[in-house]
Design a protein around this motif. Structure first.
Motif, PDB file in Angstrom:
ATOM      1  N   ASN A 136     -27.606   4.063  -0.106  1.00 46.53           N
ATOM      2  CA  ASN A 136     -25.909   3.997   0.162  1.00 46.53           C
ATOM      3  C   ASN A 136     -25.700   5.530   0.336  1.00 46.53           C
ATOM      4  OD1 ASN A 136     -25.901   3.052  -2.900  1.00 46.53           O
ATOM      5  ND2 ASN A 136     -24.099   3.837  -2.601  1.00 46.53           N
ATOM      6  N   ASP A 137     -24.495   6.233  -0.423  1.00 49.94           N
ATOM      7  CA  ASP A 137     -24.096   7.528  -0.212  1.00 49.94           C
ATOM      8  C   ASP A 137     -25.121   8.687   0.001  1.00 49.94           C
ATOM      9  OD1 ASP A 137     -21.985   5.561  -1.325  1.00 49.94           O
ATOM     10  OD2 ASP A 137     -21.434   7.053  -2.707  1.00 49.94           O
ATOM     11  N   GLN A 197     -28.004   7.847  -2.620  1.00 45.75           N
ATOM     12  CA  GLN A 197     -27.857   6.838  -3.669  1.00 45.75           C
ATOM     13  C   GLN A 197     -29.062   5.777  -3.062  1.00 45.75           C
ATOM     14  OE1 GLN A 197     -25.160   6.032  -6.235  1.00 45.75           O
ATOM     15  NE2 GLN A 197     -26.018   8.046  -6.161  1.00 45.75           N
ATOM     16  N   TRP A 220     -27.899  -3.019  -3.511  1.00 49.21           N
ATOM     17  CA  TRP A 220     -27.674  -2.118  -4.520  1.00 49.21           C
ATOM     18  C   TRP A 220     -28.091  -2.360  -5.814  1.00 49.21           C
ATOM     19  CZ3 TRP A 220     -24.411  -1.471  -8.707  1.00 49.21           C
ATOM     20  CH2 TRP A 220     -23.863  -0.455  -9.129  1.00 49.21           C
ATOM     21  N   MET A 223     -28.895   3.026  -9.637  1.00 45.64           N
ATOM     22  CA  MET A 223     -29.065   3.978  -8.698  1.00 45.64           C
ATOM     23  C   MET A 223     -29.967   5.330  -9.266  1.00 45.64           C
ATOM     24  SD  MET A 223     -27.569   3.285  -5.746  1.00 45.64           S
ATOM     25  CE  MET A 223     -28.147   1.961  -5.820  1.00 45.64           C
ATOM     26  N   PHE A 241     -25.016   7.880 -10.163  1.00 39.51           N
ATOM     27  CA  PHE A 241     -24.038   7.819  -9.030  1.00 39.51           C
ATOM     28  C   PHE A 241     -23.890   8.920  -8.026  1.00 39.51           C
ATOM     29  CE2 PHE A 241     -21.204   3.939 -10.344  1.00 39.51           C
ATOM     30  CZ  PHE A 241     -22.407   3.101 -10.280  1.00 39.51           C
ATOM     31  N   ARG A 262     -15.438   9.642 -10.932  1.00 39.48           N
ATOM     32  CA  ARG A 262     -16.906   9.973 -10.325  1.00 39.48           C
ATOM     33  C   ARG A 262     -16.917  10.479  -9.246  1.00 39.48           C
ATOM     34  NH1 ARG A 262     -16.100   4.119  -9.879  1.00 39.48           N
ATOM     35  NH2 ARG A 262     -15.675   3.489  -7.599  1.00 39.48           N
ATOM     36  N   ASP A 263     -18.011  10.738  -8.682  1.00 45.53           N
ATOM     37  CA  ASP A 263     -18.358  11.441  -7.385  1.00 45.53           C
ATOM     38  C   ASP A 263     -18.155  12.851  -7.315  1.00 45.53           C
ATOM     39  OD1 ASP A 263     -19.301   8.734  -6.778  1.00 45.53           O
ATOM     40  OD2 ASP A 263     -17.560   8.499  -5.675  1.00 45.53           O
ATOM     41  N   GLU A 322     -12.892   7.122  -3.522  1.00 47.54           N
ATOM     42  CA  GLU A 322     -14.349   7.506  -3.857  1.00 47.54           C
ATOM     43  C   GLU A 322     -14.737   8.921  -3.244  1.00 47.54           C
ATOM     44  OE1 GLU A 322     -16.368   3.338  -5.183  1.00 47.54           O
ATOM     45  OE2 GLU A 322     -16.388   3.689  -2.736  1.00 47.54           O
ATOM     46  N   CYS A 323     -15.627   9.461  -3.555  1.00 44.77           N
ATOM     47  CA  CYS A 323     -16.363  10.413  -3.027  1.00 44.77           C
ATOM     48  C   CYS A 323     -15.457  11.434  -2.153  1.00 44.77           C
ATOM     49  CB  CYS A 323     -17.458   9.848  -1.866  1.00 44.77           C
ATOM     50  SG  CYS A 323     -18.719   8.913  -2.466  1.00 44.77           S
ATOM     51  N   TYR A 375     -19.143   5.754   5.895  1.00 47.41           N
ATOM     52  CA  TYR A 375     -18.482   5.740   4.519  1.00 47.41           C
ATOM     53  C   TYR A 375     -19.046   6.888   3.608  1.00 47.41           C
ATOM     54  CZ  TYR A 375     -16.136   3.989   0.546  1.00 47.41           C
ATOM     55  OH  TYR A 375     -15.193   3.992  -0.516  1.00 47.41           O
ATOM     56  N   ALA A 376     -18.257   7.305   2.677  1.00 44.84           N
ATOM     57  CA  ALA A 376     -18.765   8.259   1.748  1.00 44.84           C
ATOM     58  C   ALA A 376     -19.226   9.538   2.189  1.00 44.84           C
ATOM     59  CB  ALA A 376     -19.958   7.409   0.928  1.00 44.84           C
ATOM     60  N   TRP A 435     -19.283  -1.555   2.831  1.00 43.76           N
ATOM     61  CA  TRP A 435     -19.269  -2.405   1.611  1.00 43.76           C
ATOM     62  C   TRP A 435     -19.297  -3.757   1.891  1.00 43.76           C
ATOM     63  CZ3 TRP A 435     -22.609  -1.299  -1.873  1.00 43.76           C
ATOM     64  CH2 TRP A 435     -22.933   0.234  -2.515  1.00 43.76           C
TER      65      TRP A 435
HETATM   66  C1  FRU Z   1     -19.420   5.068  -2.944  1.00 42.07           C
HETATM   67  C2  FRU Z   1     -19.685   4.618  -4.445  1.00 42.07           C
HETATM   68  C3  FRU Z   1     -19.464   5.688  -5.261  1.00 42.07           C
HETATM   69  C4  FRU Z   1     -20.494   5.791  -6.352  1.00 42.07           C
HETATM   70  C5  FRU Z   1     -21.764   5.084  -5.618  1.00 42.07           C
HETATM   71  C6  FRU Z   1     -22.658   4.071  -6.421  1.00 42.07           C
HETATM   72  O1  FRU Z   1     -19.968   4.332  -2.089  1.00 42.07           O
HETATM   73  O2  FRU Z   1     -19.163   3.377  -4.691  1.00 42.07           O
HETATM   74  O3  FRU Z   1     -18.293   6.054  -5.621  1.00 42.07           O
HETATM   75  O4  FRU Z   1     -20.750   7.078  -6.985  1.00 42.07           O
HETATM   76  O5  FRU Z   1     -21.299   4.465  -4.383  1.00 42.07           O
HETATM   77  O6  FRU Z   1     -23.638   3.837  -5.615  1.00 42.07           O
END
Ligand code: FRU
Length: 491
Positions: A21-22, A38, A46, A49, A78, A149-150, A203-204, A270-271, A294
């Motif tokens: 992912n991210d 990620q 998922w 991570m 994360f 986070r992030d 997020e992010c 995204y992200a 997501w």
């Molecule tokens: C965004 C997210 C972040 C988190 C990560 C977890 O897609 O939800 O906020 O750090 O993915 O994998």
């Protein structure tokens, strides 16, 4: 892995195998672009991570590296960022520069099920080849906020002060912290509880200074914030941005609090955040996003791996009728993949004439400048066969640019994947100017010189390679059209 599996992107970044992912920790150091991500190394959905890792010298061809950061048996690593600690402010590098990753360690409070998110560091003195967890982790905690986070960190230097700034997501807002050494962090400000979109958890985030095209000295600060999936919204997870000022401690939005600016009008960007330590002469920043959503990320029909990144893009600002807006352009390095092109010029097209009849392709860039004339709608049907097509068009009646992937190929893995979506966009001079990038499982549309972007996944059959340029309700004129087949990064 031969990278020729069904749906495998041929010029976008994908993990060699398993889940991604991210994008994380993007930093440029000693001639190399680092991309972490990620990653769940044991599954295609998922899970716990890790940070996967790849290195490139041109943002296009990537060398896959061993996993950089693993959880120590409990919890997960994360999203986060990485920086070059040029002045060894951390004291971890014996006076020399080194790389520091700042990430969220997610686990549970001892003896409970309650999730805990804390910020930690890892460092590398060998140009990112090996990473060591900092012994004093975590470096930033907040027991009152569950979603914390992030972290995205950057160096802030003015005539009178210099220090590190961290922006991170704290539920429905962002927090900003400062630090002299990446280890001790002080709270500086927060932003956003009543600004922009709150369709999901924040997020992010990223905070960057960008130039305004054609106006030297008129830079603005842009805050990018991704919004987590919220099942009630058909768009799923997506990314917004704010334009304003940053005084070294706090960000102020220059738009009204209820203005929402979307970074992308497709479903699959995204992200995304920007690279650290890249300095372009024009002040633009380099961005990459996770090309999924997501809503259905865990269900897409690839088998050996899951998901890809967007093309790397240059970000800057442009002032238009409605204000200062983000502009995205594929990085110029993408042009090196162009194979000899086919061109069409000054050709009138009418309802029963497909200029692209007999032309085929699966991975290519298409650029056009079309004078709409009296036409009600003009567009392309791509990755086309009798049963499938992905449509990119402009509807002059509603003045909207759209992508329709409702017949784009494999669509039945989620009920909301098949859809048509778009955005109202005026065409300067009545001319449809697009750059389209088609890969095995994606389409990216850059309109009006990067002002309007639509990024979507598609899963067409390998045999759907036809193309059509269509026009409805009158004639239009192709001023220029170019088709560049793209070389695979694996060839
Ligand atoms: C965004 C997210 C972040 C988190 C990560 C977890 O897609 O939800 O906020 O750090 O993915 O994998």
């Amino acid at each position: 892995t031969n990278y020729r599996e069904k749906y495998r992107a041929q010029y976008h970044f994908t993990p060699p195998a398993k889940w991604m992912n991210d994008p994380n920790g993007m930093v440029y150091y000693d001639g190399e672009y680092h991309l972490f991500y990620q990653h769940h190394p044991d599954g295609t959905t998922w899970g716990p991570m890790h940070w996967g890792h790849a290195i490139s010298t041109d943002l296009i061809h990537w060398e896959h590296r061993p996993i950089a950061l693993k959880p120590d048996g409990n919890g997960a690593i994360f999203s986060g960022s990485a920086v070059v600690d040029w002045e060894d402010t951390s004291g971890l590098f014996d006076g020399k520069p080194g790389l520091i990753a700042i990430f969220t360690h997610a686990d549970v409070y001892p003896g409970s099920n309650r999730t805990r998110q804390r910020q930690s560091l890892a460092y590398s003195s060998d140009r990112g080849r090996t990473w060591t967890m900092y012994a004093g982790n975590p470096v930033l905690v907040n027991e009152d906020i569950a979603d914390f986070r992030d972290p995205k960190v950057f160096w802030h230097e003015t005539a009178t002060e210099k220090y590190w700034v961290m922006i991170l997501a704290a539920g429905d807002r962002v927090h900003i912290y400062t630090s002299p050494n990446l280890i001790e962090w002080s709270f500086a400000s927060e932003f956003g509880a009543s600004e922009g979109s709150h369709d999901g958890v924040w997020e992010c985030p990223d905070l960057i200074q960008l130039p305004v095209e054609g106006k030297s000295g008129a830079a603005k600060w842009v805050m990018i914030v991704s919004i987590g999936d919220n099942a009630e919204f058909q768009e799923g997870s997506r990314t917004q941005y704010f334009v304003g000022q940053f005084d070294g401690h706090a960000f102020t939005n220059e738009a009204s609090p209820d203005t929402v600016l979307w970074l992308d009008h497709g479903r699959d960007n995204y992200a995304g955040v920007t690279w650290s330590d890249v300095s372009k002469a024009d002040g633009s920043k380099l961005f990459i996003g996770w090309m999924s959503n997501w809503k259905y990320a865990n269900l897409t029909p690839t088998v050996e791996w899951r998901s890809a990144m967007t093309l790397p893009r240059a970000l800057y600002l442009r002032e238009g009728a409605s204000g200062i807006r983000l502009v995205q352009e594929p990085v110029s390095e993408v042009r090196q993949l162009r194979l000899p092109d086919r061109q069409w010029q000054e050709t009138v097209i009418g309802p029963n004439h497909n200029l692209l009849s007999g032309v085929e392709g699966d991975c290519y860039e298409l650029s056009c400048d079309i004078d709409l004339g009296e036409a009600a709608e003009v567009g392309f049907k791509l990755r086309k066969s009798e049963k499938e097509e992905t449509v990119v068009g402009y509807d002059a009646r509603s003045r909207s640019l759209f992508v329709d992937r409702s017949r784009s190929g494999k669509i039945d893995f989620h009920s909301e994947f098949p859809c048509k979506h778009g955005i109202q966009a005026a065409l300067p001079g009545g001319r449809l100017k697009l750059r389209l990038f088609i890969d095995q499982s994606s389409i990216e549309v850059f309109a009006n010189d990067g002002e309007v972007v639509i990024t979507d996944q598609i899963f067409p059959d390998a045999t759907s390679t036809g193309m059509e340029l269509y026009v409805i309700g009158g004639e239009a004129k192709v001023v220029a059209l170019a088709l560049y087949p793209m070389k695979s990064i694996y060839s």
